[in-house]
Design a protein around this motif. Structure first.
Motif, PDB file in Angstrom:
ATOM      1  N   ASN A 157       2.666  -7.708   9.524  1.00 14.95           N
ATOM      2  CA  ASN A 157       2.132  -7.745  10.663  1.00 14.95           C
ATOM      3  C   ASN A 157       0.584  -6.845  10.323  1.00 14.95           C
ATOM      4  O   ASN A 157       0.221  -6.384   9.461  1.00 14.95           O
ATOM      5  N   SER A 158      -0.238  -6.923  11.624  1.00 13.80           N
ATOM      6  CA  SER A 158      -1.497  -6.271  11.279  1.00 13.80           C
ATOM      7  C   SER A 158      -1.745  -4.798  11.263  1.00 13.80           C
ATOM      8  O   SER A 158      -2.805  -4.448  10.591  1.00 13.80           O
ATOM      9  N   SER A 159      -0.610  -4.069  11.327  1.00 12.31           N
ATOM     10  CA  SER A 159      -0.568  -2.616  10.959  1.00 12.31           C
ATOM     11  C   SER A 159       0.123  -2.482   9.563  1.00 12.31           C
ATOM     12  O   SER A 159      -0.216  -1.358   8.977  1.00 12.31           O
ATOM     13  N   LEU A 160       0.776  -3.483   8.996  1.00  7.46           N
ATOM     14  CA  LEU A 160       1.457  -2.849   7.910  1.00  7.46           C
ATOM     15  C   LEU A 160       1.271  -3.928   6.637  1.00  7.46           C
ATOM     16  O   LEU A 160       0.680  -5.007   6.701  1.00  7.46           O
ATOM     17  N   LEU A 161       1.430  -3.266   5.409  1.00  8.49           N
ATOM     18  CA  LEU A 161       1.214  -4.054   4.040  1.00  8.49           C
ATOM     19  C   LEU A 161       1.914  -3.293   3.189  1.00  8.49           C
ATOM     20  O   LEU A 161       2.105  -2.266   3.050  1.00  8.49           O
ATOM     21  N   ASN A 162       2.631  -4.236   2.416  1.00  9.92           N
ATOM     22  CA  ASN A 162       3.760  -3.804   1.367  1.00  9.92           C
ATOM     23  C   ASN A 162       3.111  -4.337   0.144  1.00  9.92           C
ATOM     24  O   ASN A 162       2.487  -5.575   0.172  1.00  9.92           O
ATOM     25  N   LEU A 163       3.592  -3.597  -0.927  1.00 15.39           N
ATOM     26  CA  LEU A 163       3.196  -4.316  -2.253  1.00 15.39           C
ATOM     27  C   LEU A 163       4.554  -3.921  -2.928  1.00 15.39           C
ATOM     28  O   LEU A 163       5.209  -3.040  -3.174  1.00 15.39           O
ATOM     29  N   HIS A 164       5.391  -5.352  -3.249  1.00 11.15           N
ATOM     30  CA  HIS A 164       6.663  -5.329  -3.784  1.00 11.15           C
ATOM     31  C   HIS A 164       6.224  -5.387  -5.389  1.00 11.15           C
ATOM     32  O   HIS A 164       5.595  -6.105  -6.034  1.00 11.15           O
ATOM     33  N   LEU A 165       7.336  -4.790  -6.234  1.00 12.82           N
ATOM     34  CA  LEU A 165       6.935  -4.455  -7.732  1.00 12.82           C
ATOM     35  C   LEU A 165       8.324  -4.832  -8.408  1.00 12.82           C
ATOM     36  O   LEU A 165       9.285  -4.181  -7.842  1.00 12.82           O
ATOM     37  N   HIS A 166       8.296  -5.572  -9.486  1.00 11.57           N
ATOM     38  CA  HIS A 166       9.220  -5.948  -9.941  1.00 11.57           C
ATOM     39  C   HIS A 166       8.931  -6.305 -11.516  1.00 11.57           C
ATOM     40  O   HIS A 166       8.075  -6.869 -11.845  1.00 11.57           O
ATOM     41  N   ALA A 167       9.759  -5.699 -12.331  1.00  8.01           N
ATOM     42  CA  ALA A 167       9.762  -6.170 -13.777  1.00  8.01           C
ATOM     43  C   ALA A 167       8.633  -5.298 -14.267  1.00  8.01           C
ATOM     44  O   ALA A 167       7.647  -6.039 -14.931  1.00  8.01           O
ATOM     45  N   LEU A 168       8.123  -4.188 -13.742  1.00  8.93           N
ATOM     46  CA  LEU A 168       6.669  -3.565 -14.346  1.00  8.93           C
ATOM     47  C   LEU A 168       6.695  -3.305 -15.556  1.00  8.93           C
ATOM     48  O   LEU A 168       7.673  -3.009 -16.125  1.00  8.93           O
ATOM     49  N   GLN A 169       5.623  -3.009 -16.289  1.00  6.11           N
ATOM     50  CA  GLN A 169       5.163  -2.438 -17.738  1.00  6.11           C
ATOM     51  C   GLN A 169       4.710  -1.051 -17.528  1.00  6.11           C
ATOM     52  O   GLN A 169       4.070  -0.655 -16.440  1.00  6.11           O
ATOM     53  N   PRO A 170       4.983  -0.398 -18.690  1.00  2.51           N
ATOM     54  CA  PRO A 170       4.356   1.208 -18.682  1.00  2.51           C
ATOM     55  C   PRO A 170       2.852   1.374 -18.094  1.00  2.51           C
ATOM     56  O   PRO A 170       2.523   2.008 -17.664  1.00  2.51           O
TER      57      PRO A 170
END
Lengths: 114, 111
Positions: A70-83
């Motif tokens: 929504n206009s107030s929220l922001l997410n960043l989903h992380l998966h299989a990240l590298q060092p």
């Protein structure tokens, strides 16, 4: 005190984990941003949301997946990240998409990928 | 795209002295030039900005000058105090979606 709130402040994850970073603002701003900042470097733009729609994706790998519920929220989903993805992830907002005008930054989420 | 260069990378001054940080930009379409201060463990915070229709702007001990012809702008801090110690970033853009930051200047004010 910053008006953009980010959680968690610190996150340690393995390369096979799935985690999420969260950002919230209650200033009524209609543009929200994710930046990545490596040590001793300037912030680098990753994503821009304008009126809750993704408007800019700066060629970021798909292991990073943004979401704007929504206009107030922001997410960043992380998966299989590298060092090498270890960095400070900054959320920002601005009053109007495009602006130009002041970016209001959160204090960031410091991510360590083992 | 825009390219912003910032100098010096580190600056050490005595309390009470002035500090000057300089930036150049490449895109003549850029019309907004903010300066951000980032303290340890915090996000960047806007301290002053200038738009291309203005040559100089001042806010108490902080001033910014802009030379559009030469494509450079500068931050001036007078009567520096220890709490001014931080990393300072200049930036330039036409709109917020293409804002590019300089590499940063680590300012140390010695008491």
């Amino acid at each position: 005190d910053t008006e953009v709130t980010q959680t968690p402040k610190h996150l340690v994850m393995g390369m096979t984990n799935k985690k999420s970073l969260k950002c919230e603002q209650h200033m009524g701003h209609r543009a929200m941003y994710w930046y990545k900042q490596k040590a001793k470097k300037p912030p680098e733009l990753m994503f821009v949301y304008s009126y809750e729609k993704l408007s800019i994706n700066e060629s970021v790998p798909s292991r990073f997946s943004p979401e704007c519920p929504n206009s107030s929220l922001l997410n960043l989903h992380l998966h299989a990240l590298q060092p090498e993805d270890s960095a400070l992830y900054l959320c920002a907002s601005s009053q109007e998409p495009g602006g130009p005008g002041e970016l209001f930054f959160g204090e960031g989420s410091r991510l360590t990928v083992l | 795209g825009e390219n912003v260069e910032q100098h010096p990378s580190t600056l050490s001054v005595q309390e009470g002295d002035s500090a000057v940080i300089k930036c150049t930009y490449s895109d003549s379409a850029s019309n907004y030039f903010p300066w951000y201060k980032q303290e340890l463990g915090k996000g960047p915070q806007l301290i002053i900005d200038i738009r291309s229709n203005v040559g100089e702007k001042k806010d108490q001990r902080i001033a910014v000058t802009l030379n559009k012809t030469a494509k450079h702008f500068s931050l001036h801090i007078t009567e520096t105090q220890p709490e001014d110690s931080a990393v300072y970033f200049c930036a330039a853009c036409y709109n917020n979606n293409d804002m590019r930051f300089g590499a940063g200047t680590r300012l140390t004010v010695k008491p």
